[in-house]
Enzyme design. Structure first.
Site, PDB file in Angstrom:
ATOM      1  N   GLU A  50       0.820  -1.225   0.000  1.00 36.38           N
ATOM      2  CA  GLU A  50       0.000   0.000   0.000  1.00 36.38           C
ATOM      3  C   GLU A  50       0.845   1.262   0.000  1.00 36.38           C
ATOM      4  O   GLU A  50       0.510   2.252   0.644  1.00 36.38           O
ATOM      5  CB  GLU A  50      -0.955   0.025   1.210  1.00 36.38           C
ATOM      6  CG  GLU A  50      -2.215  -0.743   0.993  1.00 36.38           C
ATOM      7  CD  GLU A  50      -2.863  -0.413  -0.336  1.00 36.38           C
ATOM      8  OE1 GLU A  50      -3.320  -1.351  -0.990  1.00 36.38           O
ATOM      9  OE2 GLU A  50      -2.907   0.765  -0.742  1.00 36.38           O
TER      10      GLU A  50
HETATM   11  C1  LIG Z   1       2.243  -9.981   0.324  1.00 40.36           C
HETATM   12  C2  LIG Z   1       2.045  -8.874  -0.666  1.00 40.36           C
HETATM   13  C3  LIG Z   1       0.754  -8.504  -1.008  1.00 40.36           C
HETATM   14  C4  LIG Z   1       0.548  -7.499  -1.964  1.00 40.36           C
HETATM   15  N1  LIG Z   1      -0.723  -7.212  -2.382  1.00 40.36           N
HETATM   16  C5  LIG Z   1      -0.886  -6.403  -3.478  1.00 40.36           C
HETATM   17  C6  LIG Z   1      -2.172  -6.259  -4.095  1.00 40.36           C
HETATM   18  O1  LIG Z   1      -3.174  -6.809  -3.628  1.00 40.36           O
HETATM   19  N2  LIG Z   1      -2.260  -5.516  -5.220  1.00 40.36           N
HETATM   20  C7  LIG Z   1      -1.186  -4.882  -5.773  1.00 40.36           C
HETATM   21  O2  LIG Z   1      -1.343  -4.232  -6.799  1.00 40.36           O
HETATM   22  N3  LIG Z   1       0.041  -4.979  -5.214  1.00 40.36           N
HETATM   23  C8  LIG Z   1       0.217  -5.741  -4.088  1.00 40.36           C
HETATM   24  N4  LIG Z   1       1.457  -5.878  -3.524  1.00 40.36           N
HETATM   25  C9  LIG Z   1       2.571  -5.147  -4.091  1.00 40.36           C
HETATM   26  C10 LIG Z   1       3.044  -4.022  -3.173  1.00 40.36           C
HETATM   27  O3  LIG Z   1       2.100  -2.994  -3.130  1.00 40.36           O
HETATM   28  C11 LIG Z   1       4.422  -3.573  -3.671  1.00 40.36           C
HETATM   29  O4  LIG Z   1       5.330  -4.607  -3.336  1.00 40.36           O
HETATM   30  C12 LIG Z   1       4.859  -2.251  -3.076  1.00 40.36           C
HETATM   31  O5  LIG Z   1       4.069  -1.210  -3.584  1.00 40.36           O
HETATM   32  C13 LIG Z   1       6.320  -1.928  -3.356  1.00 40.36           C
HETATM   33  O6  LIG Z   1       6.622  -2.091  -4.705  1.00 40.36           O
HETATM   34  P1  LIG Z   1       7.859  -2.985  -5.131  1.00 40.36           P
HETATM   35  O7  LIG Z   1       7.745  -4.285  -4.427  1.00 40.36           O
HETATM   36  O8  LIG Z   1       7.944  -3.009  -6.597  1.00 40.36           O
HETATM   37  O9  LIG Z   1       9.111  -2.251  -4.518  1.00 40.36           O
HETATM   38  P2  LIG Z   1       9.954  -1.033  -5.226  1.00 40.36           P
HETATM   39  O10 LIG Z   1       8.982  -0.058  -5.752  1.00 40.36           O
HETATM   40  O11 LIG Z   1      10.933  -1.624  -6.156  1.00 40.36           O
HETATM   41  O12 LIG Z   1      10.677  -0.442  -3.966  1.00 40.36           O
HETATM   42  C14 LIG Z   1      11.898  -0.972  -3.429  1.00 40.36           C
HETATM   43  C15 LIG Z   1      12.455   0.039  -2.417  1.00 40.36           C
HETATM   44  O13 LIG Z   1      12.735   1.286  -3.066  1.00 40.36           O
HETATM   45  C16 LIG Z   1      12.031   2.349  -2.441  1.00 40.36           C
HETATM   46  N5  LIG Z   1      11.578   3.302  -3.457  1.00 40.36           N
HETATM   47  C17 LIG Z   1      10.952   3.018  -4.629  1.00 40.36           C
HETATM   48  N6  LIG Z   1      10.664   4.154  -5.285  1.00 40.36           N
HETATM   49  C18 LIG Z   1      11.096   5.174  -4.516  1.00 40.36           C
HETATM   50  C19 LIG Z   1      11.076   6.599  -4.629  1.00 40.36           C
HETATM   51  N7  LIG Z   1      10.504   7.220  -5.668  1.00 40.36           N
HETATM   52  N8  LIG Z   1      11.614   7.330  -3.630  1.00 40.36           N
HETATM   53  C20 LIG Z   1      12.157   6.736  -2.557  1.00 40.36           C
HETATM   54  N9  LIG Z   1      12.205   5.403  -2.391  1.00 40.36           N
HETATM   55  C21 LIG Z   1      11.684   4.630  -3.354  1.00 40.36           C
HETATM   56  C22 LIG Z   1      10.869   1.690  -1.711  1.00 40.36           C
HETATM   57  O14 LIG Z   1      10.426   2.464  -0.612  1.00 40.36           O
HETATM   58  C23 LIG Z   1      11.470   0.369  -1.290  1.00 40.36           C
HETATM   59  O15 LIG Z   1      12.181   0.523  -0.085  1.00 40.36           O
HETATM   60  C24 LIG Z   1       1.675  -6.838  -2.531  1.00 40.36           C
HETATM   61  C25 LIG Z   1       2.976  -7.194  -2.145  1.00 40.36           C
HETATM   62  C26 LIG Z   1       3.153  -8.221  -1.250  1.00 40.36           C
HETATM   63  C27 LIG Z   1       4.571  -8.622  -0.910  1.00 40.36           C
END
Ligand SMILES: Cc1cc2nc3c(=O)[nH]c(=O)nc-3n(C[C@H](O)[C@H](O)[C@H](O)COP(=O)(O)OP(=O)(O)OC[C@H]3O[C@@H](n4cnc5c(N)ncnc54)[C@H](O)[C@@H]3O)c2cc1C
Length: 592
Positions: free
Chosen positions: A441
């Site tokens: 989220e």
């Molecule tokens: C168990 C689980 C359930 C989930 N359920 C859903 C769901 O129902 N629907 C859905 O759509 N998604 C879902 N997700 C996805 C979840 O919302 C994402 O994993 C989350 O938004 C982070 O995206 P990412 O994993 O690609 O991490 P990334 O975006 O790659 O982030 C990696 C790191 O970089 C940092 N970062 C990234 N961009 C920036 C920035 N601009 N400035 C500063 N820091 C930054 C982040 O804070 C983080 O620490 C789920 C994930 C999990 C693990």
């Protein structure tokens, strides 16, 4: 075993977060305090007696995928159906679709209890509630007519499909495709990952809200549209029709929330139906999908904050019970024969009190956020002000509570000693479950950016400044109460609020001067500083309202503990915000 703290929840809602005043002012419709108590009592019973006992089964068995179908853990299908039959899914939903149109404050309080019972289970309704809200606000009359009543009843569940392998925090690069059809429908193609409760056997249909891009859409976030894509198509008479062209390809193996299926979803590869493409319908306008999804995400952010509160509560209960039974060594001043209970050792008491203070602080922040949302919908005037207050509090509620969930669950393991590391005890599950909440989220890092760059500047900075002024009035009330039990709380609150004020001014002026890298370097420490200052103030508010229930003096001594043990961190956080950016930038050279 978890027991829902119904009285504490009711106290916080009414006397700390503002519900009693709102009821007295007639803003809560027919809702009176007695009805609030009755609803909370029944939710507490269900969470304690029905949800919590199935949490371990869910954790051990997990969700299982076979031939594209997901089987929920033993007992969960009936649990979900009984829960839905209780009307809990539609607490805040519109009455015209079978909901009860009750305040959000009540809903977050019940969400806390479902999540303490089992976070993995509560995720299913959490997503459905968000989908209901997005559809209700942005969907066409025809879509609402066809889908909402059965989502509100819980007969059908909802999901949120944003994430793709290369598009997480940055949704602007998502690739799922949508094509227009002459009959006004669309066909959806692509892969979504990490979709919570994307496939399961607990409900008859699953209504996916999917972000995708039309062929002529502009690049980036301005070219994303939102579609409703049901698992089963619906006939005109409302009965279930054919399978839509979508399926769950695989389930993730995760650290925690094992009972919640986290699905890779495939749309439109021709597995079902005659024509390739999952049939979908537009929600809102083309290319305005992200704004629609934000309706759901704000709701979901507070709901995820409730997961943090819920884990704090459940982990604290478990640790406290253990600390009263386990005996080791002799605590200072112990005069009994044999060993003392570990709760008698100052260090164990420190851990337990920290857990309790963080639980009550994050609960109050989250409920205050829900209060602001209710006021934005129900107040007779100043709705814009309340909208801004809700916007300001949402990232703090989400991040502070979910970080607290992790910290408190970890302390809970520590209180248990070696037994905390053993799965059988159940303390470890709380930490495993809690760990996802600061990530999904919008990671807590993204929340901090939102807080600093979008929320602090609201009304030219006047919203946050007005809020700090209100918090100062609480510190002043503590001072003028002259209650010995508060110790130096008034001084500590004033210092914490002064730190918050200095940091806020510094961030606002850095942003105004275009020094965004400097401001963003301190965003996460600022978010924590805000949460800690609020924790102190809300605990004090509870202490000042101590006559309202029997917990009485206990609130004041807990507030004093928090003020004199936890709030000293605000000075260090302020220093990091104001003075930490330069060294952070310079030290990036070592990240090779
Ligand atoms: C168990 C689980 C359930 C989930 N359920 C859903 C769901 O129902 N629907 C859905 O759509 N998604 C879902 N997700 C996805 C979840 O919302 C994402 O994993 C989350 O938004 C982070 O995206 P990412 O994993 O690609 O991490 P990334 O975006 O790659 O982030 C990696 C790191 O970089 C940092 N970062 C990234 N961009 C920036 C920035 N601009 N400035 C500063 N820091 C930054 C982040 O804070 C983080 O620490 C789920 C994930 C999990 C693990």
């Amino acid at each position: 075993m978890y027991k829902a703290p119904v009285e504490e929840i009711a106290f916080t809602l009414k006397h700390v977060a503002g519900m009693a005043e709102a009821i007295d002012s007639g803003l809560m419709g027919d809702l009176g305090e007695d009805l609030v108590d009755a609803i909370l009592a029944e939710a507490g019973r269900f969470a304690t007696e029905e949800v919590a006992p199935l949490a371990d089964t869910g954790d051990r068995q997990g969700a299982r995928l076979s031939n594209g179908e997901v089987k929920t853990p033993d007992g969960w299908r009936d649990l979900y159906r009984n829960w839905a039959a209780g009307g809990w899914n539609g607490l805040t939903a519109p009455e015209e679709f079978g909901g009860q149109a009750l305040p959000h404050m009540l809903n977050v309080a019940t969400l806390e209890m479902w999540n303490s019972g089992s976070m993995a289970f509560a995720l299913c309704p959490t997503l459905t509630m968000g989908a209901i809200e997005a559809l209700n606000v942005h969907g066409s009359a025809a879509l609402k007519e066809k889908y909402l009543a059965r989502m509100v009843s819980g007969e059908w569940t909802g999901t949120m499909n944003l994430t793709e392998p290369h598009a997480g925090s940055d949704l602007g690069v998502l690739r799922a495709r949508a094509e227009r059809r002459d009959d006004g429908s669309y066909r959806i193609f692509g892969q979504k990952i990490f979709i919570t409760w994307g496939e399961h056997d607990a409900a008859d249909n699953i209504i996916h809200l999917v972000l995708a891009r039309l062929p002529d859409a502009p690049d980036g976030t301005r070219g994303i549209s939102l579609f409703l894509v049901p698992k089963f198509l619906i006939h005109d008479d409302g009965s279930l029709g054919a399978r839509n062209d979508l399926y769950c390809h695989s389930l993730e193996h995760k650290l925690g929330i094992h009972g919640s299926p986290t699905c890779t979803m495939i749309y439109g590869d021709g597995k079902f139906g005659e024509e390739k493409g999952a049939v979908g319908w537009l929600i809102g306008e083309e290319n305005r999908g992200l704004a629609c999804m934000f309706t759901m995400m704000n709701n979901a952010r507070l709901a995820v904050g409730m997961q943090g509160v819920a884990i704090c509560e459940a982990a604290t209960q478990k640790a406290l019970a253990y600390a009263k039974e386990r005996t080791q060594g002799k605590a200072p001043g112990w005069s009994g024969s044999g060993m003392s209970q570990i709760i008698e050792h100052p260090d164990v008491a420190r851990m337990l009190l920290t857990m309790k203070a963080l639980t009550q602080g994050s609960r109050a922040i989250a409920y205050a956020c829900a209060h602001a949302i209710d006021m934005a919908h129900r107040a007779t005037g100043r709705r814009g002000h309340w909208q801004e207050r809700a916007a300001l509090l949402t990232p703090v509620a989400k991040s502070f509570a979910t970080d607290a969930g992790v910290d408190v669950a970890s302390l809970g393991i520590q209180v248990h000693g070696g037994m905390g590391f053993i799965e059988e005890t159940g303390a470890a599950r709380y930490l495993r479950d809690a760990r996802i909440a600061p990530i999904y989220e919008g990671t807590n890092g993204i929340q901090a950016i939102d807080l600093v760059t979008r929320k602090l500047p609201l009304s030219g900075g006047e919203q946050v400044k007005g809020f700090i002024a209100e918090l100062k009035a609480i510190a002043e009330a503590v001072r003028s109460s002259n209650l010995d039990g508060f110790g130096t709380t008034a001084d500590r609150l004033e210092s914490a609020l002064a730190d918050l004020e200095v940091a806020t001014d510094w961030l606002l002026s850095s942003l105004a001067e275009g020094k965004s890298a400097e401001a963003l370097s301190g965003a996460t420490p600022y978010q924590r500083l805000f949460g800690l200052a609020l924790t102190g103030c809300y605990l004090a508010k509870g202490g000042l309202a101590r006559t309202a229930d029997e917990a009485g003096e206990g609130r004041i001594v807990l507030c004093r503990f928090a003020a004199e043990n936890l709030l000293s961190e605000t000075a260090a956080l302020k220093d990091r915000i104001v003075n930490g950016a330069e060294s952070l930038a310079a030290a990036r050279a070592v990240l090779v």
